[in-house]
Design an enzyme around this catalytic site. Structure first.
Site, PDB file in Angstrom:
ATOM      1  N   ASN A 174      40.138  61.368  24.121  1.00  0.00           N
ATOM      2  CA  ASN A 174      38.899  61.866  24.719  1.00  0.00           C
ATOM      3  C   ASN A 174      38.340  60.777  25.619  1.00  0.00           C
ATOM      4  O   ASN A 174      38.234  59.623  25.218  1.00  0.00           O
ATOM      5  CB  ASN A 174      37.885  62.218  23.630  1.00  0.00           C
ATOM      6  CG  ASN A 174      38.325  63.414  22.806  1.00  0.00           C
ATOM      7  OD1 ASN A 174      38.868  64.374  23.344  1.00  0.00           O
ATOM      8  ND2 ASN A 174      38.114  63.352  21.514  1.00  0.00           N
TER       9      ASN A 174
ATOM     10  N   GLY B 246      33.754  64.909  24.995  1.00  0.00           N
ATOM     11  CA  GLY B 246      33.131  64.687  23.690  1.00  0.00           C
ATOM     12  C   GLY B 246      33.453  63.345  23.086  1.00  0.00           C
ATOM     13  O   GLY B 246      33.405  63.176  21.864  1.00  0.00           O
TER      14      GLY B 246
ATOM     15  N   HIS C  46      43.989  59.836  19.188  1.00  0.00           N
ATOM     16  CA  HIS C  46      44.011  60.606  17.954  1.00  0.00           C
ATOM     17  C   HIS C  46      45.440  61.111  17.749  1.00  0.00           C
ATOM     18  O   HIS C  46      46.040  61.665  18.675  1.00  0.00           O
ATOM     19  CB  HIS C  46      43.116  61.850  18.056  1.00  0.00           C
ATOM     20  CG  HIS C  46      41.658  61.571  18.238  1.00  0.00           C
ATOM     21  ND1 HIS C  46      40.759  61.607  17.194  1.00  0.00           N
ATOM     22  CD2 HIS C  46      40.930  61.288  19.343  1.00  0.00           C
ATOM     23  CE1 HIS C  46      39.538  61.353  17.657  1.00  0.00           C
ATOM     24  NE2 HIS C  46      39.613  61.159  18.951  1.00  0.00           N
TER      25      HIS C  46
ATOM     26  N   HIS D 261      40.759  55.043  22.113  1.00  0.00           N
ATOM     27  CA  HIS D 261      41.534  55.391  20.921  1.00  0.00           C
ATOM     28  C   HIS D 261      42.363  56.643  21.161  1.00  0.00           C
ATOM     29  O   HIS D 261      41.938  57.556  21.861  1.00  0.00           O
ATOM     30  CB  HIS D 261      40.622  55.592  19.706  1.00  0.00           C
ATOM     31  CG  HIS D 261      39.478  56.539  19.938  1.00  0.00           C
ATOM     32  ND1 HIS D 261      38.325  56.156  20.584  1.00  0.00           N
ATOM     33  CD2 HIS D 261      39.305  57.846  19.610  1.00  0.00           C
ATOM     34  CE1 HIS D 261      37.493  57.182  20.641  1.00  0.00           C
ATOM     35  NE2 HIS D 261      38.069  58.227  20.067  1.00  0.00           N
TER      36      HIS D 261
ATOM     37  N   ASP E 268      41.257  58.483  10.262  1.00  0.00           N
ATOM     38  CA  ASP E 268      39.948  58.932  10.737  1.00  0.00           C
ATOM     39  C   ASP E 268      39.059  59.244   9.530  1.00  0.00           C
ATOM     40  O   ASP E 268      39.493  59.873   8.555  1.00  0.00           O
ATOM     41  CB  ASP E 268      40.098  60.173  11.619  1.00  0.00           C
ATOM     42  CG  ASP E 268      38.838  60.452  12.438  1.00  0.00           C
ATOM     43  OD1 ASP E 268      38.877  60.289  13.670  1.00  0.00           O
ATOM     44  OD2 ASP E 268      37.812  60.839  11.830  1.00  0.00           O
TER      45      ASP E 268
HETATM   46  P1  AMP Z   1      36.023  60.582  19.768  1.00  0.00           P
HETATM   47  O1  AMP Z   1      35.206  61.841  19.670  1.00  0.00           O
HETATM   48  O2  AMP Z   1      37.304  60.782  20.501  1.00  0.00           O
HETATM   49  O3  AMP Z   1      35.213  59.411  20.276  1.00  0.00           O
HETATM   50  O4  AMP Z   1      36.456  60.281  18.279  1.00  0.00           O
HETATM   51  C1  AMP Z   1      35.897  59.308  17.471  1.00  0.00           C
HETATM   52  C2  AMP Z   1      36.511  59.466  16.092  1.00  0.00           C
HETATM   53  O5  AMP Z   1      36.225  58.306  15.341  1.00  0.00           O
HETATM   54  C3  AMP Z   1      35.986  60.664  15.303  1.00  0.00           C
HETATM   55  O6  AMP Z   1      37.076  61.515  14.958  1.00  0.00           O
HETATM   56  C4  AMP Z   1      35.337  60.022  14.076  1.00  0.00           C
HETATM   57  O7  AMP Z   1      35.518  60.782  12.911  1.00  0.00           O
HETATM   58  C5  AMP Z   1      36.055  58.684  14.004  1.00  0.00           C
HETATM   59  N1  AMP Z   1      35.323  57.611  13.364  1.00  0.00           N
HETATM   60  C6  AMP Z   1      34.045  57.219  13.603  1.00  0.00           C
HETATM   61  N2  AMP Z   1      33.713  56.180  12.823  1.00  0.00           N
HETATM   62  C7  AMP Z   1      34.810  55.892  12.075  1.00  0.00           C
HETATM   63  C8  AMP Z   1      35.097  54.911  11.081  1.00  0.00           C
HETATM   64  N3  AMP Z   1      34.193  54.006  10.684  1.00  0.00           N
HETATM   65  N4  AMP Z   1      36.324  54.911  10.516  1.00  0.00           N
HETATM   66  C9  AMP Z   1      37.243  55.820  10.903  1.00  0.00           C
HETATM   67  N5  AMP Z   1      37.043  56.757  11.839  1.00  0.00           N
HETATM   68  C10 AMP Z   1      35.833  56.797  12.420  1.00  0.00           C
END
Ligand code: AMP
Ligand code: ZN
Length: 113
Positions: free
Chosen positions: A86, A92, A101, A99, A29
């Site tokens: 999420n 959020g 986490h 995805h 991340d």
């Molecule tokens: P969510 O809130 O569950 O949609 O989480 C999206 C996650 O994607 C967040 O933790 C961001 O920090 C991560 N994220 C967004 N853009 C990128 C990227 N280019 N590379 C890696 N992680 C990313």
């Protein structure tokens, strides 16, 4: 504008990839919320868990299985970890590509569940 995670899959934008096979990609991340914070995604684009249909349900088990293997590889199996998905506004969800986490490497105090 194309989905950012689809762009990572196509290697159009960089990411710190930690696992890849035909169906799954895992990468670090970009804004880690814990010492270990990986994202595990299907290469097939689903906006959220809501959009996974029965014909594609096997991918859900594969994502979870890969999370388990990555937890072992990143040496957080014994210390503990959380797996979070999420889905939608109240959760959020920011990136509209399904995805998981995987979070660990320290005590996860700031997570209410
Ligand atoms: P969510 O809130 O569950 O949609 O989480 C999206 C996650 O994607 C967040 O933790 C961001 O920090 C991560 N994220 C967004 N853009 C990128 C990227 N280019 N590379 C890696 N992680 C990313
Ligand atoms: Zn996508």
């Amino acid at each position: 504008m194309a989905c950012i995670f689809c762009q990572i899959i196509k290697k159009e934008i960089p990411a710190q990839i930690v696992y890849e096979d035909e169906e799954i990609l895992a990468f670090k991340d970009i804004q880690p919320k814990a010492k270990i914070h990986l994202l595990i995604i299907p290469k097939k684009h689903f906006v959220s868990l809501n959009k996974v249909r029965k014909k594609d349900k096997e991918i859900l088990g594969k994502l979870l299985w890969q999370a388990k293997l990555l937890a072992k590889e990143f040496k957080i199996s014994d210390s503990g970890y959380k797996i979070v998905i999420n889905s939608g506004k109240d959760a959020g969800q920011v990136v509209e590509h399904l995805h998981l986490h995987l979070l660990g490497g320290e005590e996860l105090k700031n997570f209410p569940i």
